[in-house]
Every structure is written in structure tokens, then in C-alpha cells.
Design an enzyme around this catalytic site. Sequence first.
Site, PDB file in Angstrom:
ATOM      1  N   GLU A   4      35.639  43.982  44.416  1.00 15.74           N
ATOM      2  CA  GLU A   4      36.075  42.763  45.103  1.00 15.74           C
ATOM      3  C   GLU A   4      36.319  43.035  46.588  1.00 15.74           C
ATOM      4  O   GLU A   4      35.977  42.206  47.441  1.00 15.74           O
ATOM      5  CB  GLU A   4      37.332  42.214  44.442  1.00 15.74           C
ATOM      6  CG  GLU A   4      37.073  41.617  43.061  1.00 15.74           C
ATOM      7  CD  GLU A   4      38.321  41.115  42.388  1.00 15.74           C
ATOM      8  OE1 GLU A   4      38.206  40.244  41.495  1.00 15.74           O
ATOM      9  OE2 GLU A   4      39.429  41.576  42.728  1.00 15.74           O
ATOM     10  N   ASP A  25      37.863  38.430  46.063  1.00 17.31           N
ATOM     11  CA  ASP A  25      38.085  37.732  44.796  1.00 17.31           C
ATOM     12  C   ASP A  25      37.747  36.249  44.941  1.00 17.31           C
ATOM     13  O   ASP A  25      37.079  35.662  44.078  1.00 17.31           O
ATOM     14  CB  ASP A  25      39.546  37.914  44.376  1.00 17.31           C
ATOM     15  CG  ASP A  25      39.893  37.118  43.137  1.00 17.31           C
ATOM     16  OD1 ASP A  25      39.362  37.415  42.055  1.00 17.31           O
ATOM     17  OD2 ASP A  25      40.707  36.169  43.249  1.00 17.31           O
TER      18      ASP A  25
END
Length: 235
Positions: free
Chosen positions: A127, A55
Amino acid sequence: MTAARFSRSDLFSTLTAQLGITLKPELLELAFTHRSFAYETGAKETNERLEFLGDSVLGLIVTEELYLRYPDLDESRLSPLRSGIVNMRALADIARTLELGKYIRLGKGEEVTGGRDKNSLLADALEALIGAIYLECGFATTTTVVRTLINETLESAMAKGAGLDGKTALQELVSSLGKGTLEYLVTEEGPDHDKSFTAVAMVAGEAVAQGIGKSKREAEQSAARSAYEILATLK
């Protein structure tokens, strides 16, 4: 066909060929290990730490790409544009182009409830994959891969005017159409550490579109962009 019918090694070879990189199979397995699988099987690790890393890496790469690609846009336009790319729905769509759903290791409960196509699980898997690429290949290679993955989403977002804040753009459109008041009804569900928000854009008391996100702001922005697309056809 379910993921169980695929050879994991064949699947991983297909994925790494798509991405143009090589990754250790054990790192890929970790990137696609959902906590429901770990809970049911007793696996010691899940993809949550890789997701956390990915992320941050994704956010930096997207921010740098926008900064370099659009030197004439100020922060007020770059920020919502970034949100139009780094959000659950957009990331899930990118994950679908890579067919990441078939790689995820899920518990039986998630499996039977369609977990392989849930936006939240797909976005998290993407992610985590980015986090794995960063660990294995470094920042430069990860940047090349991410730029390729987000390019179509970025161009689409710009074409739809996502360089403007979604809520602001919708408010201006509603005013220009003389449609009356605009408000958002937001609900939330899930535990504190994994909440999901749903926002409904209401114009003159009528529901126009809804959006889902990991935060109230993300959900409202998603709803605003969808409502904008619907109402823009009335101009």
C-alpha cells in the site's frame, strides 16, 4: 540471503523495471521504512503516511475496475469481491510476487521474528508503494500498475466464487450439506491503533478454517472463504 546483502539501488532498479515505472530512490526508501526501523535508528519518517494514501488509492482503483469489468454485478456482489482483493492476505500475496520483503527496512526485533514475510508488513509495504507511485506518477499510471498487479488475484477470486459474500456462501453450503450450526470464534491482539483479528470458522462445533484480518469482518470473511474451499470438496 538477507536484504542487507543487496545493493539498494540495484534492488530498486529491479523493482521499478518490474513495474515499468521510475521512482525517486528516496521515495522508495520511505515506502519501505517500517516504524520498527525508525524507532531503532531515529529516522524521522516511516511508511505509514504513504500506506494511508496508498490504501485509499488502491480502494478507488479496485472499485473502478470491478465497476467497469462486471457491469452485471450489483453492489451486494461487488462489495465482497472487492474485499476478496483488498485484504491483508491477498495484498501480502501480491507483495510476495514482487519480493517486497527484501526491500523493507526493519528493526532488529522485527527482523529476527520473520518480519519480512509477515502478511501485515507485506500488505502495508504494498500500500505504501502504491502511495509512492501515485505521488510520483499520478493516478493514470498508478491505475495501470495496480490493474496489472491485481489481475490474477481478481480472476482467481471470481473463479472461486468470491463475487458472493464469503460468509453467505459458506452458510448456504453448510446448510446444503446438513452440517449443522456455523459460528465464528474471533480473537484480537495488538494495540488499539494496530489490531489484528483472527477468526475461526466453526461448523457443528469443529474448527474448519481460520482467517486473519485488520478487522473482525475481514477475518471472518477470510475464514469463511477458506472453509468454503475445504467443505466444497465434500459436495
